[in-house]
Structures are given as structure tokens and as C-alpha cells.
Design a protein around this motif. Structure first.
Motif, PDB file in Angstrom:
ATOM      1  N   ALA A  88       0.846  -1.208   0.000  1.00 61.42           N
ATOM      2  CA  ALA A  88       0.000   0.000   0.000  1.00 61.42           C
ATOM      3  C   ALA A  88       0.876   1.252   0.000  1.00 61.42           C
ATOM      4  O   ALA A  88       0.594   2.227  -0.729  1.00 61.42           O
ATOM      5  N   ALA A  89       1.929   1.227   0.810  1.00 61.76           N
ATOM      6  CA  ALA A  89       2.828   2.382   0.865  1.00 61.76           C
ATOM      7  C   ALA A  89       3.522   2.571  -0.478  1.00 61.76           C
ATOM      8  O   ALA A  89       3.695   3.708  -0.945  1.00 61.76           O
ATOM      9  N   GLU A  96       4.172   5.440  -5.410  1.00 64.57           N
ATOM     10  CA  GLU A  96       4.082   5.492  -6.864  1.00 64.57           C
ATOM     11  C   GLU A  96       3.099   6.574  -7.294  1.00 64.57           C
ATOM     12  O   GLU A  96       3.350   7.333  -8.250  1.00 64.57           O
ATOM     13  N   GLY A  97       1.954   6.636  -6.628  1.00 63.73           N
ATOM     14  CA  GLY A  97       0.945   7.659  -6.966  1.00 63.73           C
ATOM     15  C   GLY A  97       1.482   9.063  -6.751  1.00 63.73           C
ATOM     16  O   GLY A  97       1.320   9.953  -7.601  1.00 63.73           O
ATOM     17  N   VAL A  98       2.132   9.258  -5.594  1.00 60.54           N
ATOM     18  CA  VAL A  98       2.690  10.579  -5.291  1.00 60.54           C
ATOM     19  C   VAL A  98       3.802  10.906  -6.278  1.00 60.54           C
ATOM     20  O   VAL A  98       3.914  12.050  -6.774  1.00 60.54           O
ATOM     21  N   ALA A  99       4.656   9.884  -6.583  1.00 61.45           N
ATOM     22  CA  ALA A  99       5.755  10.115  -7.527  1.00 61.45           C
ATOM     23  C   ALA A  99       5.212  10.430  -8.926  1.00 61.45           C
ATOM     24  O   ALA A  99       5.752  11.294  -9.644  1.00 61.45           O
ATOM     25  N   ALA A 100       4.138   9.733  -9.317  1.00 60.24           N
ATOM     26  CA  ALA A 100       3.551   9.988 -10.641  1.00 60.24           C
ATOM     27  C   ALA A 100       2.977  11.394 -10.686  1.00 60.24           C
ATOM     28  O   ALA A 100       3.167  12.141 -11.674  1.00 60.24           O
ATOM     29  N   GLU A 101       2.285  11.818  -9.651  1.00 64.96           N
ATOM     30  CA  GLU A 101       1.727  13.169  -9.608  1.00 64.96           C
ATOM     31  C   GLU A 101       2.849  14.209  -9.616  1.00 64.96           C
ATOM     32  O   GLU A 101       2.757  15.256 -10.286  1.00 64.96           O
ATOM     33  N   ALA A 102       3.923  13.894  -8.824  1.00 66.68           N
ATOM     34  CA  ALA A 102       5.060  14.828  -8.787  1.00 66.68           C
ATOM     35  C   ALA A 102       5.727  14.918 -10.161  1.00 66.68           C
ATOM     36  O   ALA A 102       6.124  15.996 -10.614  1.00 66.68           O
ATOM     37  N   ALA A 103       5.861  13.761 -10.855  1.00 59.24           N
ATOM     38  CA  ALA A 103       6.473  13.768 -12.191  1.00 59.24           C
ATOM     39  C   ALA A 103       5.616  14.565 -13.161  1.00 59.24           C
ATOM     40  O   ALA A 103       6.140  15.330 -13.986  1.00 59.24           O
ATOM     41  N   GLN A 104       4.283  14.450 -13.117  1.00 59.60           N
ATOM     42  CA  GLN A 104       3.384  15.205 -13.981  1.00 59.60           C
ATOM     43  C   GLN A 104       3.512  16.705 -13.688  1.00 59.60           C
ATOM     44  O   GLN A 104       3.593  17.530 -14.611  1.00 59.60           O
ATOM     45  N   GLU A 124       0.551   7.224 -18.136  1.00 57.22           N
ATOM     46  CA  GLU A 124       1.923   7.208 -18.633  1.00 57.22           C
ATOM     47  C   GLU A 124       2.899   7.574 -17.521  1.00 57.22           C
ATOM     48  O   GLU A 124       3.984   7.004 -17.415  1.00 57.22           O
ATOM     49  N   ALA A 125       2.542   8.523 -16.700  1.00 55.54           N
ATOM     50  CA  ALA A 125       3.399   8.922 -15.572  1.00 55.54           C
ATOM     51  C   ALA A 125       3.503   7.770 -14.576  1.00 55.54           C
ATOM     52  O   ALA A 125       4.598   7.481 -14.046  1.00 55.54           O
ATOM     53  N   GLN A 126       2.396   7.102 -14.392  1.00 56.37           N
ATOM     54  CA  GLN A 126       2.377   5.948 -13.463  1.00 56.37           C
ATOM     55  C   GLN A 126       3.290   4.846 -13.998  1.00 56.37           C
ATOM     56  O   GLN A 126       4.063   4.263 -13.259  1.00 56.37           O
ATOM     57  N   ALA A 127       3.262   4.546 -15.298  1.00 56.68           N
ATOM     58  CA  ALA A 127       4.087   3.490 -15.893  1.00 56.68           C
ATOM     59  C   ALA A 127       5.543   3.883 -15.853  1.00 56.68           C
ATOM     60  O   ALA A 127       6.430   3.049 -15.573  1.00 56.68           O
ATOM     61  N   ALA A 128       5.871   5.144 -16.065  1.00 54.56           N
ATOM     62  CA  ALA A 128       7.256   5.586 -16.014  1.00 54.56           C
ATOM     63  C   ALA A 128       7.808   5.470 -14.587  1.00 54.56           C
ATOM     64  O   ALA A 128       8.949   5.026 -14.390  1.00 54.56           O
ATOM     65  N   VAL A 129       7.023   5.832 -13.625  1.00 55.95           N
ATOM     66  CA  VAL A 129       7.446   5.735 -12.203  1.00 55.95           C
ATOM     67  C   VAL A 129       7.650   4.254 -11.841  1.00 55.95           C
ATOM     68  O   VAL A 129       8.632   3.884 -11.181  1.00 55.95           O
ATOM     69  N   LYS A 130       6.778   3.392 -12.297  1.00 53.85           N
ATOM     70  CA  LYS A 130       6.904   1.947 -12.000  1.00 53.85           C
ATOM     71  C   LYS A 130       8.164   1.390 -12.622  1.00 53.85           C
ATOM     72  O   LYS A 130       8.859   0.594 -12.028  1.00 53.85           O
ATOM     73  N   GLY A 131       8.450   1.814 -13.818  1.00 51.71           N
ATOM     74  CA  GLY A 131       9.678   1.369 -14.507  1.00 51.71           C
ATOM     75  C   GLY A 131      10.906   1.801 -13.773  1.00 51.71           C
ATOM     76  O   GLY A 131      11.880   1.040 -13.608  1.00 51.71           O
TER      77      GLY A 131
END
Length: 164
Positions: free
Chosen positions: A123-124, A129-137, A152-159
């Protein structure tokens, strides 16, 4: 000589009375008192021998009683040791069973805790990942002026997180 003639009569009378007194003394003391004294001494010796025999018999009985007591005490001691050993064995088995139950509960609690920790970690990680994706956007839109879709931001953060 008249003195010599008197000697035989005087000595004869003295010898007679000497024999009479010795006879009386012999019969009174020798035949009357000595047997009573000897009987008393024999009775006393017999009583002493009987007392010694009774004492020896009492000592032998006491020794036998002591030996019987020792045998009984040893048997009771052995029985007590056996009871103690059995009680220790029962206590060890009960303790082992209690420890096994406690160990099973601990293992169960530990497994549940590990499951909760893994769920919290996932969960953390998802939140990170969600926070990182939002921050990347947000960073991409502010710095480069680009609009990046959320997936796309979510997939990039996961990668990036998968390689890191």
C-alpha cells in the motif's frame, strides 16, 4: 618328771577341745553357711548371665528393627525419587505441550503480522508510486510545459522503481 606327765593330759584335753571346736566350726560354717553362700553366688551368676543374654537378645532385636527401618526408609526414598522423576517428566511434557501451543500462536501471529506488513508495504509503495507519478506530472508541466497523462506517468514511475 611331773611337768612332762602333765603335758600328755593337758595336751590331750586341748587337742580334744580343739577337735570339738573345729568340728563345730566345720559343721556350722562348712556345712551350713558355705552352701548358702555358694547358692547365693550361683544365683547371682545365673542372674547376671540371664541379664546378659536378655541384653544381647534386646540388642539383636534392636539391630533387626533398625535394619528393617533402613530397608523401609530406602524403599520409601526410592519410591519418592520415582514419584519426583515421574512428576518432572509430566511437568516437562506439559511444558513442552504449552510451549508448542504458544509457539504455534506466535507463529500464527508472526505470519499475520508479516502479511499485514507486506500489505502495508504494498500500500505504501502504491501511494509512493501515486505521489511520484503526480510529482512527475507536475514537474513536467512546470519545467517543460508538457501535459503527461496519469497512466503514462504511473508506468514511467513503475519502470524507474522496478530498476532501482
Amino acid at each position: 618328771m611331773p611337768q612332762i606327765e602333765q603335758l600328755a593330759a593337758t595336751y590331750a584335753s586341748q587337742v580334744f577341745w580343739l577337735l570339738v571346736f573345729f568340728g563345730i566350726i566345720f559343721f556350722v560354717i562348712g556345712r551350713g553357711m558355705v552352701p548358702k553362700v555358694m547358692a547365693t553366688m550361683d544365683d547371682r551368676d545365673k542372674q547376671i548371665a540371664d541379664d546378659l543374654a536378655a541384653a544381647e537378645a534386646a540388642r539383636a532385636a534392636a539391630d533387626a528393627e533398625e535394619e528393617a527401618w533402613r530397608v523401609q526408609a530406602n524403599a520409601q526414598r526410592a519410591k519418592a525419587q520415582a514419584l519426583i522423576a515421574a512428576a518432572k517428566l509430566d511437568a516437562a511434557k506439559a511444558t513442552e505441550a504449552t510451549l508448542a501451543v504458544a509457539s504455534a500462536r506466535i507463529d500464527e501471529t508472526l505470519t499475520a503480522a508479516e502479511t499485514r506488513i507486506e500489505a502495508a508495504r504494498v500500500a505504501a509503495l502504491g501511494e509512493v508510486e501515486g505521489v511520484a507519478a503526480e510529482a512527475a506530472q507536475d514537474i513536467a508541466s512546470r519545467i517543460a510545459g508538457l501535459t503527461i497523462p496519469a497512466d503514462e506517468a504511473q508506468a514511467a514511475v513503475k519502470g524507474v522503481l522496478a530498476h532501482g
